[in-house]
Design a protein around this motif. Structure first.
Motif, short mmCIF file in Angstrom:
data_model
loop_
_atom_site.label_atom_id
_atom_site.label_comp_id
_atom_site.label_asym_id
_atom_site.label_seq_id
_atom_site.Cartn_x
_atom_site.Cartn_y
_atom_site.Cartn_z
N TYR A 1 -15.00 0.99 3.18
CA TYR A 1 -14.94 -0.40 2.26
C TYR A 1 -15.33 -1.30 3.25
CZ TYR A 1 -10.47 -1.18 5.40
OH TYR A 1 -9.89 -1.31 7.02
N LEU B 1 -8.68 -4.94 -2.73
CA LEU B 1 -8.77 -4.98 -1.86
C LEU B 1 -8.81 -6.74 -0.58
CD1 LEU B 1 -7.20 -3.28 0.72
CD2 LEU B 1 -9.40 -2.03 0.89
N ILE C 1 0.76 -1.13 0.01
CA ILE C 1 0.25 0.32 -0.02
C ILE C 1 0.85 1.52 -0.06
CG2 ILE C 1 -0.10 0.60 2.30
CD1 ILE C 1 -3.50 0.83 2.35
N HIS D 1 -6.76 2.47 5.87
CA HIS D 1 -7.58 2.41 5.65
C HIS D 1 -9.23 2.89 4.92
CE1 HIS D 1 -4.96 -0.67 4.11
NE2 HIS D 1 -5.49 -0.89 2.96
#
Length: 214
Positions: free
Chosen positions: A174, A127, A104, A167
């Motif tokens: 997400y 992901l 990442i 994240h």
């Protein structure tokens, strides 16, 4: 004076997991914040064993390398599994997280270099594959109702939580597609001392990366 000192940039980076761990374990620590301008002068860099930060002081013990620091804190506070088998699994999770964090990091460098929409779309597509191993481990441990390894928190839990929270800042919502990880984050965030730290201005206002300015 607190026995612990973190020497690092004004960001979460490699040190927020250490801060989370120490806060949750009821420990205090000092911060020596190194600006990017000061680091660029080279004097501190030259004094660091590997030419890198973080630098961590535990009394008269000086440590570099973030994973070595986490393992030291894991041993100090009994956050390394209950036996050798669990310790090996904790190491495995931590190594898997290291791979993902490095990946990442490259994505974020592209993100900052104006490739953001293409890079973001590609990363979000990838992901689920990146997070699947951690959901699998949770599912195998009491149906996802416990920690990433065993029945007690380990330093790998703090590192996984740090990654998942970062994240969430970058890709809001997400975790809706990852019910076990979403419940895991909520469960860890509810730990009183950890919650107090995560709700503090120091954490909330600290950027993910000083170098990338995000």
């Amino acid at each position: 004076m607190p026995p612990y000192t973190i020497v690092y940039f004004p960001s979460r980076g490699r040190c927020e997991v250490m801060r989370m761990l120490l806060a949750d374990q009821g420990q205090s620590w000092m911060e020596e914040v190194v600006t990017m301008d000061a680091w660029g002068q080279g004097t501190l860099k030259a004094s660091c064993l590997f030419g890198q930060l973080p630098k961590f002081q535990d009394g008269d013990l000086t440590l570099y390398q973030s994973n070595a620091i986490l393992r030291h804190l894991g041993r100090t506070f009994g956050l390394y599994g209950k036996d050798q088998q669990e310790a090996a699994l904790v190491d495995m999770v931590n190594d898997g997280l290291e791979d993902l964090i490095r990946h990442i990091g490259q994505v974020l460098r592209n993100y900052v270099c104006r490739l953001q929409e293409e890079g973001k779309a590609q990363y979000l597509k990838e992901l689920p594959g990146h997070l699947k191993p951690f959901e699998t481990l949770l599912a195998q441990n009491k149906g996802g109702q416990s920690f990433i390894v065993g029945d007690q928190i380990s330093f790998a839990d703090y590192r996984l939580l740090d990654l998942l929270l970062n994240h969430e800042l970058l890709f809001p919502g997400y975790l809706n597609d990852f019910p076990l990880l979403s419940a895991y984050v909520a469960r860890l965030r509810a730990r009183p001392k950890l919650k107090a730290f995560l709700d503090s201005p120091e954490h909330v206002n600290r950027p993910i990366s000083a170098r990338l300015k995000i």
